[in-house]
Structures are given as C-alpha cells and as structure tokens.
Design a protein around this motif. Structure first.
Motif, mmCIF file in Angstrom:
data_model
loop_
_atom_site.group_PDB
_atom_site.id
_atom_site.type_symbol
_atom_site.label_atom_id
_atom_site.label_comp_id
_atom_site.label_asym_id
_atom_site.label_seq_id
_atom_site.Cartn_x
_atom_site.Cartn_y
_atom_site.Cartn_z
ATOM 1 N N VAL A 1 0.862 -1.183 0.000
ATOM 2 C CA VAL A 1 0.000 0.000 0.000
ATOM 3 C C VAL A 1 0.894 1.227 0.000
ATOM 4 O O VAL A 1 1.836 1.325 0.792
ATOM 5 C CB VAL A 1 -0.936 0.017 1.226
ATOM 6 N N LEU A 2 0.616 2.155 -0.903
ATOM 7 C CA LEU A 2 1.373 3.403 -0.992
ATOM 8 C C LEU A 2 0.761 4.425 -0.038
ATOM 9 O O LEU A 2 -0.446 4.680 -0.088
ATOM 10 C CB LEU A 2 1.339 3.930 -2.424
ATOM 11 N N THR A 3 1.574 5.007 0.836
ATOM 12 C CA THR A 3 1.104 6.002 1.797
ATOM 13 C C THR A 3 1.657 7.372 1.424
ATOM 14 O O THR A 3 2.872 7.550 1.308
ATOM 15 C CB THR A 3 1.547 5.641 3.224
ATOM 16 N N LEU A 4 0.746 8.331 1.236
ATOM 17 C CA LEU A 4 1.121 9.700 0.893
ATOM 18 C C LEU A 4 0.894 10.602 2.104
ATOM 19 O O LEU A 4 -0.212 10.650 2.658
ATOM 20 C CB LEU A 4 0.289 10.200 -0.287
ATOM 21 N N GLU A 5 1.937 11.320 2.507
ATOM 22 C CA GLU A 5 1.867 12.276 3.610
ATOM 23 C C GLU A 5 2.677 13.519 3.243
ATOM 24 O O GLU A 5 3.701 13.821 3.859
ATOM 25 C CB GLU A 5 2.396 11.657 4.905
ATOM 26 N N PRO A 6 2.234 14.253 2.226
ATOM 27 C CA PRO A 6 3.008 15.413 1.773
ATOM 28 C C PRO A 6 2.924 16.574 2.761
ATOM 29 O O PRO A 6 2.100 16.577 3.687
ATOM 30 C CB PRO A 6 2.353 15.766 0.437
ATOM 31 N N GLU A 7 3.776 17.557 2.541
ATOM 32 C CA GLU A 7 3.805 18.760 3.360
ATOM 33 C C GLU A 7 3.774 19.995 2.470
ATOM 34 O O GLU A 7 4.255 19.969 1.332
ATOM 35 C CB GLU A 7 5.077 18.818 4.210
ATOM 36 N N LEU A 8 3.209 21.088 3.022
ATOM 37 C CA LEU A 8 3.377 22.403 2.426
ATOM 38 C C LEU A 8 4.569 23.065 3.098
ATOM 39 O O LEU A 8 4.712 23.015 4.329
ATOM 40 C CB LEU A 8 2.129 23.261 2.626
ATOM 41 N N TYR A 9 5.415 23.675 2.297
ATOM 42 C CA TYR A 9 6.602 24.332 2.844
ATOM 43 C C TYR A 9 6.681 25.751 2.298
ATOM 44 O O TYR A 9 6.566 25.978 1.087
ATOM 45 C CB TYR A 9 7.856 23.552 2.464
ATOM 46 N N ASN A 10 6.860 26.688 3.204
ATOM 47 C CA ASN A 10 6.970 28.098 2.824
ATOM 48 C C ASN A 10 8.384 28.591 3.134
ATOM 49 O O ASN A 10 8.718 28.858 4.291
ATOM 50 C CB ASN A 10 5.947 28.940 3.599
ATOM 51 N N PRO A 11 9.235 28.722 2.120
ATOM 52 C CA PRO A 11 10.614 29.151 2.375
ATOM 53 C C PRO A 11 10.769 30.659 2.526
ATOM 54 O O PRO A 11 11.850 31.137 2.879
ATOM 55 C CB PRO A 11 11.350 28.654 1.130
ATOM 56 N N SER A 12 9.691 31.428 2.247
ATOM 57 C CA SER A 12 9.818 32.887 2.251
ATOM 58 C C SER A 12 8.920 33.495 3.325
ATOM 59 O O SER A 12 8.607 32.853 4.324
ATOM 60 C CB SER A 12 9.492 33.441 0.867
ATOM 61 N N SER A 13 8.468 34.702 3.108
ATOM 62 C CA SER A 13 7.699 35.439 4.112
ATOM 63 C C SER A 13 6.340 34.792 4.353
ATOM 64 O O SER A 13 5.803 34.067 3.508
ATOM 65 C CB SER A 13 7.497 36.888 3.652
ATOM 66 N N SER A 14 5.768 35.083 5.524
ATOM 67 C CA SER A 14 4.457 34.539 5.884
ATOM 68 C C SER A 14 3.421 34.907 4.830
ATOM 69 O O SER A 14 3.454 35.991 4.245
ATOM 70 C CB SER A 14 4.020 35.077 7.244
ATOM 71 N N THR A 15 2.497 33.980 4.603
ATOM 72 C CA THR A 15 1.499 34.196 3.564
ATOM 73 C C THR A 15 0.241 33.416 3.886
ATOM 74 O O THR A 15 0.208 32.587 4.805
ATOM 75 C CB THR A 15 2.052 33.762 2.186
ATOM 76 N N HIS A 16 -0.826 33.701 3.149
ATOM 77 C CA HIS A 16 -2.068 32.943 3.224
ATOM 78 C C HIS A 16 -2.297 32.250 1.885
ATOM 79 O O HIS A 16 -1.984 32.808 0.836
ATOM 80 C CB HIS A 16 -3.272 33.856 3.513
ATOM 81 N N ILE A 17 -2.860 31.056 1.941
ATOM 82 C CA ILE A 17 -3.273 30.375 0.712
ATOM 83 C C ILE A 17 -4.664 29.805 0.911
ATOM 84 O O ILE A 17 -5.116 29.594 2.041
ATOM 85 C CB ILE A 17 -2.306 29.240 0.307
ATOM 86 N N ASP A 18 -5.358 29.563 -0.191
ATOM 87 C CA ASP A 18 -6.623 28.836 -0.141
ATOM 88 C C ASP A 18 -6.331 27.347 -0.025
ATOM 89 O O ASP A 18 -5.378 26.831 -0.625
ATOM 90 C CB ASP A 18 -7.437 29.098 -1.409
ATOM 91 N N ASN A 19 -7.178 26.653 0.720
ATOM 92 C CA ASN A 19 -6.985 25.217 0.913
ATOM 93 C C ASN A 19 -8.345 24.539 1.009
ATOM 94 O O ASN A 19 -9.304 25.116 1.541
ATOM 95 C CB ASN A 19 -6.182 24.954 2.192
ATOM 96 N N ASN A 20 -8.447 23.322 0.478
ATOM 97 C CA ASN A 20 -9.667 22.522 0.595
ATOM 98 C C ASN A 20 -9.439 21.490 1.697
ATOM 99 O O ASN A 20 -8.720 20.512 1.491
ATOM 100 C CB ASN A 20 -9.981 21.830 -0.729
ATOM 101 N N PRO A 21 -10.033 21.681 2.878
ATOM 102 C CA PRO A 21 -9.743 20.790 4.009
ATOM 103 C C PRO A 21 -10.325 19.393 3.849
ATOM 104 O O PRO A 21 -9.983 18.496 4.611
ATOM 105 C CB PRO A 21 -10.384 21.521 5.193
ATOM 106 N N SER A 22 -11.201 19.186 2.864
ATOM 107 C CA SER A 22 -11.771 17.846 2.685
ATOM 108 C C SER A 22 -10.764 16.886 2.069
ATOM 109 O O SER A 22 -10.900 15.666 2.194
ATOM 110 C CB SER A 22 -13.020 17.919 1.805
ATOM 111 N N CYS A 23 -9.748 17.442 1.393
ATOM 112 C CA CYS A 23 -8.772 16.555 0.759
ATOM 113 C C CYS A 23 -7.351 17.112 0.785
ATOM 114 O O CYS A 23 -6.402 16.357 0.548
ATOM 115 C CB CYS A 23 -9.177 16.239 -0.680
#
Length: 511
Positions: free
Chosen positions: A50-72
């Motif tokens: 079974v392949l397990t995916l656990e990716p991360e978001l990484y922000n290397p620069s200044s603080s920011t906001h992004i849109d995100n879909n919490p259902s997936c």
C-alpha cells in the motif's frame, strides 16, 4: 496538522463552506514560493503493498495565506509510461475552502492518503513504471515521483519456481549464491505469452526483486529450465534475520530457505586494521579468436578508498548454472592496479583476471550461463552467457543417443525425436529441429520446416533421462503423386546430427 492555521467558517444554505478571505489576505505576499513536497517514497512496490502519501506544504519565504480545501488538502493522479491517466483521487474532494496561513520556514503536514495500486475500475494495475503526481487542492503547485510496480504473477500452477544454492564462503566471509529458475516439470508445452512473472527473495528488512522473470520467452517446452538470475545472501542479510523467503509476487509458490544459517563468528575474526579491496562493480569483455577466446574480467573501484588497501586478496569464483563451481582463484588486487586507468575523477577500472575459455585440447568450456563472483570487502557479481559451441565432437562429453520415428497419416508427417542421455540436455540453438522434405516426381520440390521456438541457453531435465520432441509437418495434397518422399532431419543440441530416410508412398499411404 503541523503549524498553526487560521480559518473562518460560514454556514450557507445548510452547506459547510470554509471561507478563504480574511481581512488581512489582500496584504499577504504572493503564494508562488509555497511548495508541496512528497514524503519519502520507495522506488518500487510489489503486489500487496500500500502506498502512503503524507506530503507537506513548505513556505521558504515570508508569511502568507493560501486557499486550501480541508476535505482533501491535495489530489493525486497516477499515470502510465504512455502518459495515460489510470487513477485520480479527485472524487474524494468536496467543495470546501479555507484560508490557511503559513509562516516563514513553516512546514504544514497535509492529510494522509493511501493507494492500493488499483485503477479507477478497482482492478490491480499490471507490472510497469508509473508516475505519481500530487497537486494541491487549490493552489497550482505539485510534486511527482516515478516508481516501479511489480504486479501479481500470473504463471500457471504447473510451472515451478526452483533454485540452486552454492556455498561461496571463504575464510573471511559466509555467503550463499542463490540461482533462480522457472521450470516446466510436465510433459506438455506451456504457452507463456502475455503472462506476468516477478520473483522476490526477502529476509527481515531486506528484499530483492527479479522483475520480468520470463525474459520475454513465449514458450516453455517439456522439462525445460530457464535461468532467471541470482542473488548473494551475504553478511548484510545473514546478520539481519535467519528467515529467508522465496516466492512469486502475489504470494504463490512460497518457499522458506531454511538451509541458510547466519554467521556466528565473523565479528570475532574481523581485524579492524584490515582494509580489503572495495569494488563498485565488475564487468567483462569477450575477445574471440579462432583458437583462443578469452574473457577479460574488469573491476571498477574508488581510487582514493582503495589506495588504503593492505589486504590485497580478491577471491574469484566462476559458477555455472547447474550450481557447480567451475573455476576458482585468488587475485593480487594491488598488483593489478598498476595497470588501472581512470574512467571518472574518482573511479578507476582495471583488468583483474583473464579467463581463457578453452583448454589445452582447444575445447571450449561448456555452453551455458556462468556467474562471476569477486570477494573483496564485499561480494560483487556479473552473469556471462558462454554461447560459443564446440565445433569438434571430441569436445562433447554428453553421450546422447538419438532415435527418430516417422509416420505419414492424413497428409501429414509425424516425427518423434527421442533423445536418451544421463546428463542435462542443453539447448544450443533456437532452431533445434529442421525437417527438409523432397517430393520425388514433383520436380523434386523441397519443403523446409524449421522449429525455432526453443530458447538457446536453457536446458532440459527429464525425470527418466529420455527427452522426446514431437512435431507435425503438413504435406501438400499432391504428395500422393510421388513414389516416395525423402526426409532429412537436422537435430541440434550439443552438436548437429543429420538423419535421412526415404518414405515410400502407395496410394497416398506410407508403404
């Protein structure tokens, strides 16, 4: 989810919607620097994994906001080598949006998703290379990984996975060479077209996979053995576990290799000051001459590391595919490196041994497949196919008896070739049988039939020492006008035997 996030929740018409527009959003920096990064994935998987995916978001620069879909959080898609899509997780997403704040240098863990290597129809995918693409649910960022999948083996139950074990231990190391074969133990020809075959040897955390173990061979004849490859059970394996398993992907033909015992005294005999040759890989170059073909065995090594060697012995073993040690020797590695040449700034190559393939009687070593093993700091190996046949019958020690029987019935010639031998029967040519038929009184028309679906290098192990070839040749209707037909058979195994027979015909039947 790692890190802190802020969100505003609104209820509209009974549907939960996550708003992504906080008051401060217009003042945030561009989100282009935010990355999505896959977790560490293996380069290969096998049926049942079974392949397990656990990716991360990484922000290397200044603080920011992004849109995100919490259902997936993200979707993943799987593509075949031809770029066709075979699976997408997009249906797992619902229409939800949230605002997600990511601080500088922050990593945000995204949800865990799994994939069981089935396509959009729920069917297990076949063996092959696949591209996994992970894309954020809203922001246009993605990451990808290429993997090899070894699917469920589809060999018929009457085909066997077999092996030889060869003790290649020395005074310095304990090791076993495992030779793998696909064997047809039946008296019937087996069609392998379109079948999948993958072999696994595993122990503890160690796993060795042999993909495409049919080597594109389409047919296995009765009692035929096909060499697949080999693996060395060395100290790394022996120290990790004392259970060694062999099986086809999907779990069929499971076998425990209980005869292998872990080394017990090596730790006590190791000399911390001993530095043995550390080889990267070995290769060879065949030089063919009319009377003296030979194999130059080459070794690649890190130039600096091996400048510290103080124990120069390289142990050489050459093992044939019958599980027999054909030749052994000890090589002075330090002496050979005086003739080394550089193939990259850090790596050198040197000829460590010259294996002469003929003896004093100008007879070649037996036709077949050999494994060259060099033991220095660790074991290195390479396979070699000795496919130069002996031209002289005096060099063949297989005392074969060949008998032929011909029958004509219903406009067909039925031939049985019966070979009796007390040894394995090696296949020297893809065209093992050639039948020439001359139609007398029909302008001496010659019909040639070649039976070329054999596999050069394979060998037969008949349980009673008798191997039979049955072939049918269709004759033209006009053959009844002939007084007789002249039949010549060329049977090619360790040498080519030619047999001729005149079959007289009376009213369309054999006299």
């Amino acid at each position: 989810m790692a890190g802190k996030s802020r969100m505003v929740i609104a209820l509209l018409a009974g549907i939960v919607i996550f708003s992504a527009i906080p008051n401060s959003y217009a003042e945030t920096v561009d989100t282009v620097d935010v990355k999505i990064e896959l977790n560490t994935l293996s380069d290969y998987y096998v049926s049942g994994d079974v392949l397990t995916l656990e990716p991360e978001l990484y922000n290397p620069s200044s603080s920011t906001h992004i849109d995100n879909n919490p259902s997936c959080d993200y979707t993943f898609e799987v593509f075949k080598a031809d770029s066709s899509l075979i699976f997408s997780s997009e249906n797992n997403c619902r229409s939800q949006i949230q605002a997600l704040e990511i601080n500088q240098e922050e990593r945000v863990e995204l949800m865990r998703q799994t994939w069981d290597f089935t396509d959009s129809n729920g069917q297990e995918i076949p063996t092959g290379s696949y591209l996994i693409v992970v894309s954020h649910s809203i922001v246009d960022i993605s990451d990808a990984h290429i993997l090899q999948y070894f699917g469920n083996s589809t060999l018929p139950n009457n085909i066997e996975l077999t092996y030889n074990t060869v003790d290649i231990s020395s005074n310095d190391a304990t090791a076993e060479l495992i030779q793998l074969f696909i064997h047809n133990p039946t008296a019937d020809k087996v069609d392998l077209t379109g079948l999948d075959c993958n072999i696994i040897i595993e122990s503890g955390l160690n796993r060795e996979i042999f993909g495409n173990c049919l080597n594109n061979i389409q047919v296995l004849h009765p009692y035929e053995n096909m060499y697949v490859g080999n693996h060395i059970i060395d100290r790394l394996w022996l120290d990790s576990s004392d259970n060694f398993n062999l099986y086809l992907t999907g779990g069929s033909q499971f076998q425990q290799l209980n005869f292998i015992t872990p080394t017990t005294s090596m730790e006590q005999t190791d000399d911390g000051n001993q530095v043995r040759p550390d080889l990267q890989q070995i290769s060879y170059q065949l030089t063919e001459t009319e009377s003296n073909p030979h194999l130059s065995i080459m070794a690649d090594y890190h130039t600096y590391t091996n400048s510290q060697v103080n124990d120069c012995d390289l142990n050489l073993l050459i093992v044939n595919d019958y599980g027999e040690i054909h030749h052994s020797d000890v090589i002075d590695f330090c002496q050979t490196t005086t003739q080394a040449f550089e193939i990259s700034p850090d790596v050198s190559r040197v000829k460590v041994y010259d294996w002469v393939l003929s003896d004093e009687d100008s007879c070649l070593v037996d036709f077949g497949k050999y494994t060259i093993v060099l033991e220095g700091k660790q074991f290195s190996k390479a396979d070699f196919f000795q496919n130069i046949p002996n031209d002289s019958s005096r060099c063949n020690d297989n005392d074969m008896q060949i008998d032929l029987d011909n029958q004509v019935a219903e406009n067909s010639l039925y031939t049985t070739v019966k070979i009796t031998t007390n040894k394995n029967l090696r296949v020297f040519s893809d065209c093992t049988l050639v039948v020439d038929i001359i139609m007398i009184d029909m302008d001496d028309e010659i019909l040639q039939n070649q039976f070329c679906d054999y596999n050069s290098g394979n060998f037969f192990t008949s349980p009673n020492g008798i191997y039979e070839i049955h072939q049918k040749v269709d004759l033209p209707d006009e053959y009844t006008a002939s007084d007789y037909i002249a039949v010549t058979h060329k049977v090619s195994f360790e040498y080519t035997s030619i047999y001729s027979e005149n079959i007289y015909v009376v009213s369309g039947q054999m006299a």
